[in-house]
Design an enzyme around this catalytic site. Structure first.
Site, PDB file in Angstrom:
ATOM      1  N   LYS A  58       0.841  -1.203   0.000  1.00 15.65           N
ATOM      2  CA  LYS A  58       0.000   0.000   0.000  1.00 15.65           C
ATOM      3  C   LYS A  58       0.877   1.254   0.000  1.00 15.65           C
ATOM      4  O   LYS A  58       1.913   1.298   0.683  1.00 15.65           O
ATOM      5  CB  LYS A  58      -0.896  -0.022   1.252  1.00 15.65           C
ATOM      6  CG  LYS A  58      -1.704   1.245   1.502  1.00 15.65           C
ATOM      7  CD  LYS A  58      -2.808   1.474   0.487  1.00 15.65           C
ATOM      8  CE  LYS A  58      -3.570   2.794   0.739  1.00 15.65           C
ATOM      9  NZ  LYS A  58      -4.457   3.145  -0.374  1.00 15.65           N
ATOM     10  N   SER A  83     -12.612   6.674  -1.798  1.00 12.69           N
ATOM     11  CA  SER A  83     -11.797   7.790  -1.320  1.00 12.69           C
ATOM     12  C   SER A  83     -11.189   7.342  -0.002  1.00 12.69           C
ATOM     13  O   SER A  83     -11.595   7.776   1.075  1.00 12.69           O
ATOM     14  CB  SER A  83     -12.646   9.047  -1.140  1.00 12.69           C
ATOM     15  OG  SER A  83     -11.812  10.109  -0.701  1.00 12.69           O
ATOM     16  N   MET A  84     -10.227   6.433  -0.103  1.00 14.01           N
ATOM     17  CA  MET A  84      -9.662   5.804   1.094  1.00 14.01           C
ATOM     18  C   MET A  84      -8.854   6.813   1.915  1.00 14.01           C
ATOM     19  O   MET A  84      -8.852   6.774   3.142  1.00 14.01           O
ATOM     20  CB  MET A  84      -8.761   4.627   0.692  1.00 14.01           C
ATOM     21  CG  MET A  84      -9.465   3.551  -0.155  1.00 14.01           C
ATOM     22  SD  MET A  84     -10.938   2.907   0.626  1.00 14.01           S
ATOM     23  CE  MET A  84     -10.204   1.966   1.948  1.00 14.01           C
ATOM     24  N   LEU A  86      -5.476   7.228   1.879  1.00 15.31           N
ATOM     25  CA  LEU A  86      -4.135   6.744   2.266  1.00 15.31           C
ATOM     26  C   LEU A  86      -4.062   6.125   3.670  1.00 15.31           C
ATOM     27  O   LEU A  86      -3.136   6.426   4.434  1.00 15.31           O
ATOM     28  CB  LEU A  86      -3.130   7.898   2.177  1.00 15.31           C
ATOM     29  CG  LEU A  86      -2.372   8.028   0.862  1.00 15.31           C
ATOM     30  CD1 LEU A  86      -1.685   9.404   0.794  1.00 15.31           C
ATOM     31  CD2 LEU A  86      -1.334   6.927   0.741  1.00 15.31           C
ATOM     32  N   CYS A 141      -2.338  10.221  -6.195  1.00 16.83           N
ATOM     33  CA  CYS A 141      -3.498   9.956  -5.331  1.00 16.83           C
ATOM     34  C   CYS A 141      -4.517  11.086  -5.483  1.00 16.83           C
ATOM     35  O   CYS A 141      -4.192  12.255  -5.255  1.00 16.83           O
ATOM     36  CB  CYS A 141      -3.092   9.831  -3.871  1.00 16.83           C
ATOM     37  SG  CYS A 141      -4.555   9.615  -2.815  1.00 16.83           S
ATOM     38  N   THR A 283      -9.206  -3.711  -8.426  1.00 13.82           N
ATOM     39  CA  THR A 283     -10.634  -3.889  -8.126  1.00 13.82           C
ATOM     40  C   THR A 283     -11.040  -5.368  -8.142  1.00 13.82           C
ATOM     41  O   THR A 283     -11.801  -5.812  -7.268  1.00 13.82           O
ATOM     42  CB  THR A 283     -11.481  -3.077  -9.127  1.00 13.82           C
ATOM     43  OG1 THR A 283     -11.010  -1.723  -9.112  1.00 13.82           O
ATOM     44  CG2 THR A 283     -12.947  -3.079  -8.734  1.00 13.82           C
TER      45      THR A 283
HETATM   46  O1  RRO Z   1      -5.671   5.719  -0.505  1.00 17.08           O
HETATM   47  C1  RRO Z   1      -6.283   6.233  -1.461  1.00 17.08           C
HETATM   48  O2  RRO Z   1      -7.323   6.921  -1.300  1.00 17.08           O
HETATM   49  C2  RRO Z   1      -5.838   6.101  -2.855  1.00 17.08           C
HETATM   50  C3  RRO Z   1      -4.531   6.207  -3.270  1.00 17.08           C
HETATM   51 BR1  RRO Z   1      -3.114   6.413  -2.111  1.00 17.08          BR
HETATM   52  C4  RRO Z   1      -4.246   6.186  -4.645  1.00 17.08           C
HETATM   53  O3  RRO Z   1      -3.101   6.303  -5.109  1.00 17.08           O
HETATM   54  N1  RRO Z   1      -5.283   6.054  -5.507  1.00 17.08           N
HETATM   55  C5  RRO Z   1      -6.542   5.942  -5.087  1.00 17.08           C
HETATM   56  O4  RRO Z   1      -7.443   5.833  -5.932  1.00 17.08           O
HETATM   57  N2  RRO Z   1      -6.822   5.940  -3.756  1.00 17.08           N
END
Ligand code: RRO
Length: 322
Positions: A58, A83-84, A86, A141, A283
């Site tokens: 990650k 929308s994780m 990071l 990102c 995915t």
């Molecule tokens: O963690 C995320 O929200 C994320 C990352 Br780092 C990325 O490079 N691409 C993405 O779609 N989500």
């Protein structure tokens, strides 16, 4: 088929998918992407024990992060939006994991996402002194409010490249966002060609998409008012176009990981024709789990066999004209 012939055929087709990225050998064409199911050692062990030809970790930051508020991941009919933000354990954890994952017969790939130039220098330097084989610098990102992807700003991209490309001998690559105009492909490739960049990873999710649930009359994810990275089938044609555009400009000099909507051997074969040296799966891994890697690789082997190709090298980049 006698068992000897079956064994010979199996070895032949396993070898058919051998490839390399920036001079690092991969025993297969299909591996995981930085993103889903790769933030903890337990998750990375699952990847190590799967059919993935590399262990991609990650994207990490200087400090550990919880990531964005929930709900932050939603499956859609033809992919996902997320929308994780990071979520990760901080780079020192991944430097340690690399030592534990080395020697498992597949390359270990770090992914670094600095929140500043200093962060990129610190983390790339640390991974240069670690057990990883490749270092992916994530310049794309889309999910950090107030921090647009570095790779959409070519002067900031140049600053990062100036600062990180000479820090050691392990190959450094760039995870790039989708570009939509040849002018931008030309600008990115000009910078890449003038720095020591070993590979590019095309593409990150398509940023700032919006999915709405008409029943709730609200977006399906909460962060950034529902704007998030679009993934899966939706983005495959954009990913193929970017792989092709980078292959046309950099073939033979810079390796390419293709990523975006790979969920079958046929998808992988399309990326191979476009010029990808290997494909990453995000995915489909999130949906299906680690069995996806072996399944996609087997499907690709069957396609090569049916078409009479003995290796990926015989097809790579050989997209025909209509
Ligand atoms: O963690 C995320 O929200 C994320 C990352 Br780092 C990325 O490079 N691409 C993405 O779609 N989500």
């Amino acid at each position: 088929m006698s068992s000897n012939i079956y064994l010979a055929a199996s070895i032949f087709f396993l070898m058919a998918l051998n490839t390399s990225v920036a001079g690092v050998a991969l025993g297969g064409y299909v591996c995981n992407a930085s993103g889903p199911r790769d933030a903890t050692l337990e998750e990375l062990e699952v990847i190590a024990n799967s059919g993935s030809s590399a262990i991609v970790m990650k994207s990490c930051t200087r400090e550990p992060r919880e990531g964005n508020e929930e709900p932050r991941y939603s499956r859609l009919a033809f992919g996902a939006i997320q929308s994780m933000g990071l979520p990760n354990l901080g780079f020192k954890a991944y430097v340690g994991f690399a030592s534990q994952l080395a020697g498992r017969g597949k390359p270990v790939v770090a992914s670094v996402a600095g929140l500043s130039l200093e962060d990129f220098v610190l983390m790339v330097g640390a991974f240069q002194d670690s057990a990883v084989d490749l270092i992916e610098v994530n310049l794309s990102c889309p999910n950090l409010a107030g921090k647009p992807p570095v790779a959409y700003d070519f002067s900031r991209t140049a600053e990062v490249l100036d600062a990180v490309c000479g820090l050691g001998s392990k190959p450094v690559g760039l995870k790039l966002p989708p570009y939509y105009d040849f002018v931008h492909h030309d600008a990115a490739c000009g910078l890449i060609a003038s720095h020591r960049v070993g590979f590019v990873t095309c593409i990150n999710s398509i940023g700032n998409a919006l999915a709405i649930n008409p029943e709730t009359e609200a977006p399906v994810i909460r962060p950034k008012g529902g704007f998030g990275g679009l993934c899966g089938d939706y983005i495959k044609p954009v990913a193929l176009a970017n792989v092709r555009a980078f292959f046309e400009r950099l073939a033979g000099k810079v390796s390419i990981f293709g990523v975006g909507g790979v969920k079958s051997g046929s998808d992988a074969f399309e990326f191979l024709l476009a010029g990808a040296d290997a494909v990453q799966v995000a995915t489909a891994f999130e949906n299906e789990g680690p069995a996806c890697f072996g399944r996609i690789a087997s499907e690709l082997e069957l396609i090569l066999q049916r078409k009479g190709y003995s290796s990926v090298d015989g097809v790579k980049g050989r997209l025909k004209r209509v």
